[in-house]
Design a protein around this motif. Structure first.
Motif, PDB file in Angstrom:
ATOM      1  N   UNK A   1       0.868  -1.222   0.303  1.00  0.00           N
ATOM      2  CA  UNK A   1       0.091   0.141   0.096  1.00  0.00           C
ATOM      3  C   UNK A   1       0.997   1.555  -0.251  1.00  0.00           C
ATOM      4  N   UNK A   2       1.737   1.209   0.989  1.00  0.00           N
ATOM      5  CA  UNK A   2       2.720   2.685   0.582  1.00  0.00           C
ATOM      6  C   UNK A   2       3.479   2.615  -0.400  1.00  0.00           C
ATOM      7  N   UNK A   3       3.988   1.712  -0.997  1.00  0.00           N
ATOM      8  CA  UNK A   3       4.533   1.860  -2.524  1.00  0.00           C
ATOM      9  C   UNK A   3       3.312   1.853  -3.154  1.00  0.00           C
ATOM     10  N   UNK A   4       2.295   1.797  -3.310  1.00  0.00           N
ATOM     11  CA  UNK A   4       1.190   2.162  -4.438  1.00  0.00           C
ATOM     12  C   UNK A   4       1.139   3.604  -4.288  1.00  0.00           C
ATOM     13  N   UNK A   5       1.651   4.071  -2.942  1.00  0.00           N
ATOM     14  CA  UNK A   5       1.566   5.955  -2.825  1.00  0.00           C
ATOM     15  C   UNK A   5       2.983   6.654  -3.522  1.00  0.00           C
ATOM     16  N   UNK A   6       3.932   5.716  -3.579  1.00  0.00           N
ATOM     17  CA  UNK A   6       5.075   6.656  -4.302  1.00  0.00           C
ATOM     18  C   UNK A   6       5.756   5.818  -3.243  1.00  0.00           C
ATOM     19  N   UNK A   7       5.336   5.414  -2.060  1.00  0.00           N
ATOM     20  CA  UNK A   7       6.585   5.882  -1.117  1.00  0.00           C
ATOM     21  C   UNK A   7       7.928   4.558  -1.597  1.00  0.00           C
ATOM     22  N   UNK A   8       8.959   4.581  -1.091  1.00  0.00           N
ATOM     23  CA  UNK A   8       9.669   3.827  -0.572  1.00  0.00           C
ATOM     24  C   UNK A   8      10.278   3.124   0.275  1.00  0.00           C
ATOM     25  N   UNK A   9      10.254   1.734   0.267  1.00  0.00           N
ATOM     26  CA  UNK A   9      10.224   0.810   1.510  1.00  0.00           C
ATOM     27  C   UNK A   9      11.168  -0.135   1.414  1.00  0.00           C
ATOM     28  N   UNK A  10      11.604  -0.582   2.555  1.00  0.00           N
ATOM     29  CA  UNK A  10      12.967  -1.857   2.854  1.00  0.00           C
ATOM     30  C   UNK A  10      12.288  -2.706   4.127  1.00  0.00           C
TER      31      UNK A  10
ATOM     32  N   UNK B   1       8.463 -15.753  -1.322  1.00  0.00           N
ATOM     33  CA  UNK B   1       7.325 -16.277  -0.520  1.00  0.00           C
ATOM     34  C   UNK B   1       7.617 -17.246   1.374  1.00  0.00           C
ATOM     35  N   UNK B   2       8.558 -16.915   1.483  1.00  0.00           N
ATOM     36  CA  UNK B   2       9.047 -17.714   3.044  1.00  0.00           C
ATOM     37  C   UNK B   2       7.961 -16.896   3.833  1.00  0.00           C
ATOM     38  N   UNK B   3       8.081 -17.196   5.062  1.00  0.00           N
ATOM     39  CA  UNK B   3       7.332 -16.272   6.386  1.00  0.00           C
ATOM     40  C   UNK B   3       8.230 -15.091   6.885  1.00  0.00           C
ATOM     41  N   UNK B   4       9.404 -15.064   6.480  1.00  0.00           N
ATOM     42  CA  UNK B   4       9.978 -14.433   7.128  1.00  0.00           C
ATOM     43  C   UNK B   4      10.004 -12.990   6.019  1.00  0.00           C
ATOM     44  N   UNK B   5       9.206 -12.831   4.616  1.00  0.00           N
ATOM     45  CA  UNK B   5       9.127 -11.897   3.699  1.00  0.00           C
ATOM     46  C   UNK B   5       7.541 -11.550   4.281  1.00  0.00           C
ATOM     47  N   UNK B   6       6.686 -12.019   4.609  1.00  0.00           N
ATOM     48  CA  UNK B   6       5.585 -11.464   5.265  1.00  0.00           C
ATOM     49  C   UNK B   6       5.225 -10.134   6.067  1.00  0.00           C
ATOM     50  N   UNK B   7       5.849 -10.363   7.169  1.00  0.00           N
ATOM     51  CA  UNK B   7       6.360  -9.043   8.256  1.00  0.00           C
ATOM     52  C   UNK B   7       7.846  -8.380   7.798  1.00  0.00           C
ATOM     53  N   UNK B   8       8.405  -7.486   8.890  1.00  0.00           N
ATOM     54  CA  UNK B   8       9.822  -6.953   8.953  1.00  0.00           C
ATOM     55  C   UNK B   8       9.480  -5.707   7.908  1.00  0.00           C
ATOM     56  N   UNK B   9       8.837  -5.064   7.364  1.00  0.00           N
ATOM     57  CA  UNK B   9       9.187  -3.714   6.056  1.00  0.00           C
ATOM     58  C   UNK B   9       9.001  -2.422   6.966  1.00  0.00           C
ATOM     59  N   UNK B  10       9.813  -1.233   6.305  1.00  0.00           N
ATOM     60  CA  UNK B  10       9.900  -0.238   7.091  1.00  0.00           C
ATOM     61  C   UNK B  10       9.044   0.817   5.964  1.00  0.00           C
ATOM     62  N   UNK B  11       9.258   2.239   6.019  1.00  0.00           N
ATOM     63  CA  UNK B  11       9.178   2.760   5.153  1.00  0.00           C
ATOM     64  C   UNK B  11      10.534   3.413   5.321  1.00  0.00           C
ATOM     65  N   UNK B  12      11.507   3.592   3.827  1.00  0.00           N
ATOM     66  CA  UNK B  12      13.047   3.554   3.703  1.00  0.00           C
ATOM     67  C   UNK B  12      13.210   5.399   4.142  1.00  0.00           C
ATOM     68  N   UNK B  13      14.441   5.275   5.124  1.00  0.00           N
ATOM     69  CA  UNK B  13      15.086   6.726   5.089  1.00  0.00           C
ATOM     70  C   UNK B  13      16.083   7.372   4.837  1.00  0.00           C
ATOM     71  N   UNK B  14      16.605   7.955   4.123  1.00  0.00           N
ATOM     72  CA  UNK B  14      17.463   8.300   3.211  1.00  0.00           C
ATOM     73  C   UNK B  14      18.556   8.460   4.041  1.00  0.00           C
TER      74      UNK B  14
END
Length: 65
Positions: free
Chosen positions: A8-17, A52-65
């Motif tokens: 949802x954040x990426x679709x708004x144009x935000x960078x995510x890590x 597809x692993x469980x570890x990719x279902x969470x752990x995201x945050x907005x990217x801050x340069x």
């Protein structure tokens, strides 16, 4: 944040890590494609098919340069 929230954040144009990314890695979305910091464009199906692993279902945050 979860993968769903990150998309949802990426679709708004935000960078995510992600926890697995290095300090300078991020992704966003444009024209229906996932775009990485190198400018590579991936179909969402292709990009998520390798994460597809469980570890990719969470752990995201907005990217801050």
């Amino acid at each position: 944040m979860t993968r769903t929230e990150a998309i949802a954040e990426m679709q708004k144009g935000n960078k995510v890590t992600h926890l697995f990314f290095s300090d300078n890695e991020w992704m966003t979305m444009g024209n229906g494609k996932i775009i990485t910091e190198e400018g590579y464009k991936h179909s969402p199906y292709e990009f998520w098919s390798y994460r597809q692993l469980e570890s990719w279902k969470d752990g995201y945050s907005l990217y801050v340069a």
